[in-house]
Scaffold this active site. Structure first.
Site, PDB file in Angstrom:
ATOM      1  N   LYS A  13       8.582   8.336 -20.347  1.00 57.40           N
ATOM      2  CA  LYS A  13       8.041   7.342 -21.302  1.00 57.40           C
ATOM      3  C   LYS A  13       7.985   5.948 -20.682  1.00 57.40           C
ATOM      4  CE  LYS A  13      10.999   7.632 -24.681  1.00 57.40           C
ATOM      5  NZ  LYS A  13      12.026   8.571 -24.254  1.00 57.40           N
ATOM      6  N   ARG A  88      13.140   6.696 -33.741  1.00 54.31           N
ATOM      7  CA  ARG A  88      13.902   7.813 -33.171  1.00 54.31           C
ATOM      8  C   ARG A  88      14.317   8.811 -34.240  1.00 54.31           C
ATOM      9  NH1 ARG A  88      15.699   5.532 -28.185  1.00 54.31           N
ATOM     10  NH2 ARG A  88      16.891   6.946 -26.890  1.00 54.31           N
ATOM     11  N   ARG A 139      22.338   2.761 -15.316  1.00 54.78           N
ATOM     12  CA  ARG A 139      22.693   2.800 -16.741  1.00 54.78           C
ATOM     13  C   ARG A 139      23.969   3.616 -16.939  1.00 54.78           C
ATOM     14  NH1 ARG A 139      17.291   4.342 -20.060  1.00 54.78           N
ATOM     15  NH2 ARG A 139      18.915   5.185 -21.400  1.00 54.78           N
TER      16      ARG A 139
HETATM   17  P1  AMP Z   1      16.711   4.524 -24.338  1.00 51.70           P
HETATM   18  O1  AMP Z   1      16.592   3.456 -23.301  1.00 51.70           O
HETATM   19  O2  AMP Z   1      15.512   4.613 -25.226  1.00 51.70           O
HETATM   20  O3  AMP Z   1      17.101   5.861 -23.766  1.00 51.70           O
HETATM   21  O4  AMP Z   1      17.928   4.070 -25.308  1.00 51.70           O
HETATM   22  C1  AMP Z   1      19.230   3.897 -24.822  1.00 51.70           C
HETATM   23  C2  AMP Z   1      20.196   3.905 -25.982  1.00 51.70           C
HETATM   24  O5  AMP Z   1      19.921   2.808 -26.854  1.00 51.70           O
HETATM   25  C3  AMP Z   1      20.140   5.133 -26.863  1.00 51.70           C
HETATM   26  O6  AMP Z   1      20.908   6.208 -26.355  1.00 51.70           O
HETATM   27  C4  AMP Z   1      20.734   4.598 -28.163  1.00 51.70           C
HETATM   28  O7  AMP Z   1      22.126   4.455 -28.087  1.00 51.70           O
HETATM   29  C5  AMP Z   1      20.142   3.185 -28.213  1.00 51.70           C
HETATM   30  N1  AMP Z   1      18.838   3.171 -28.915  1.00 51.70           N
HETATM   31  C6  AMP Z   1      17.608   2.884 -28.358  1.00 51.70           C
HETATM   32  N2  AMP Z   1      16.660   2.971 -29.284  1.00 51.70           N
HETATM   33  C7  AMP Z   1      17.253   3.312 -30.451  1.00 51.70           C
HETATM   34  C8  AMP Z   1      16.777   3.579 -31.755  1.00 51.70           C
HETATM   35  N3  AMP Z   1      15.469   3.522 -32.064  1.00 51.70           N
HETATM   36  N4  AMP Z   1      17.679   3.911 -32.716  1.00 51.70           N
HETATM   37  C9  AMP Z   1      18.987   3.977 -32.433  1.00 51.70           C
HETATM   38  N5  AMP Z   1      19.507   3.760 -31.218  1.00 51.70           N
HETATM   39  C10 AMP Z   1      18.649   3.429 -30.215  1.00 51.70           C
END
Ligand code: AMP
Length: 273
Positions: A13, A88, A139
């Site tokens: 993504k 999400r 990360r």
């Molecule tokens: P990502 O970079 O999209 O993989 O997001 C990293 C982390 O941020 C996720 O594992 C969640 O802990 C938090 N996070 C990101 N987007 C959301 C969302 N829309 N709702 C809840 N938590 C989120």
């Protein structure tokens, strides 16, 4: 152009969002990135989100919805945006629908990157290795244990969004197992087909040209038939009005990227005929 990118962690993504940003001059709104920035800056939101994120859990809805709402109001989002990592869950999608309605913003499409789960762990391991090689900070949630948790959360809470947007005729699915280049090409192709990018203008021009050529040919054919009828002393045959080829080209393009349900309908109709 206003899009949502949907896909599990490691589906590509982020990479595809960056390419869409460069090509279309729109902004990428990644809740994950925004939350990581908040954690780094130790803002009140960051302090709340820090442990949840480190454990692969979901940050509460009110926080992420608030972040997105504020971000959509900023001037750089007016030209268009890609939502990456949001919504999400179904409640987040419903909240987004409300937000967009209030702000008079229309969503063009939801692009799902479909991938084999078995490939995801390897992909995230590669991402970690590449980041390390570039000397970037890795990360803390990119470990096999946390990834397994994030995947389970995707399956249980995010995957229902595929049905949610498919029902609303917004879902476009792309095979995310292809090369990065091929995925980009396919995304651009389907966005052009639904008229969300400028390539549509080029396509339309071609369709128009083909249409007027066809109309000219039909006109010449009709004139020939009318002349022949006159010669034989018969009344000229009536011309049957057909839908324009431009409209046909448009519906053909949409049919090519129709959501699964709609595509089924088309097949049924054809079977009846
Ligand atoms: P990502 O970079 O999209 O993989 O997001 C990293 C982390 O941020 C996720 O594992 C969640 O802990 C938090 N996070 C990101 N987007 C959301 C969302 N829309 N709702 C809840 N938590 C989120």
């Amino acid at each position: 152009m206003r899009l949502i990118l949907l896909g599990p962690p490691g589906s590509g993504k982020g990479t595809q969002a960056q390419r869409l940003v460069q090509r279309n001059g729109i902004v990428q709104l990644s809740t994950g990135e925004m939350l990581r920035a908040a954690v780094a800056a130790q803002t009140p939101v960051g302090l709340k989100a820090k442990d949840i994120m480190a454990n692969g859990g979901l940050v509460p809805d009110d926080i992420v919805i608030g972040i997105i709402s504020d971000r959509l109001d900023q001037p750089d989002a007016a030209k268009g945006f890609i939502l990456d990592g949001f919504p999400r869950t179904v409640p987040q999608a419903e909240a987004l629908d409300e937000l967009l309605k209030k702000k008079h913003i229309k969503l063009d499409a939801v692009i799902e990157l479909r991938v084999n789960e078995s490939a995801l762990l390897q992909r995230v391991e590669n991402r970690v290795a590449e980041m390390r090689a570039r000397g970037e900070e890795v990360r803390i949630d990119d470990t096999p244990e946390v990834l397994t948790k994030r995947l389970a959360s995707y399956r249980a809470l995010t995957e229902p969004l595929i049905h949610y947007y498919s029902e609303r005729r917004k879902l476009l699915t792309v095979d995310g197992m292809m090369t990065i280049e091929a995925v980009t090409r396919e995304i651009n192709r389907i966005l052009a087909a639904i008229g969300a990018v400028e390539a549509k203008a080029a396509n339309n021009k071609a369709a128009k040209k083909a249409g007027s050529a066809k109309r000219a040919a039909t006109g010449a054919k009709a004139a020939k038939a009318s002349k022949a009828a006159k010669k034989a002393g018969k009344p000229a045959p009536k011309r049957v009005k057909k839908s324009s080829s431009k409209a046909a080209a448009g519906s053909k393009a949409r049919a090519a990227v129709k959501p699964r349900k709609a595509a089924k309908k088309v097949t049924k109709k054809r079977a009846k005929r």
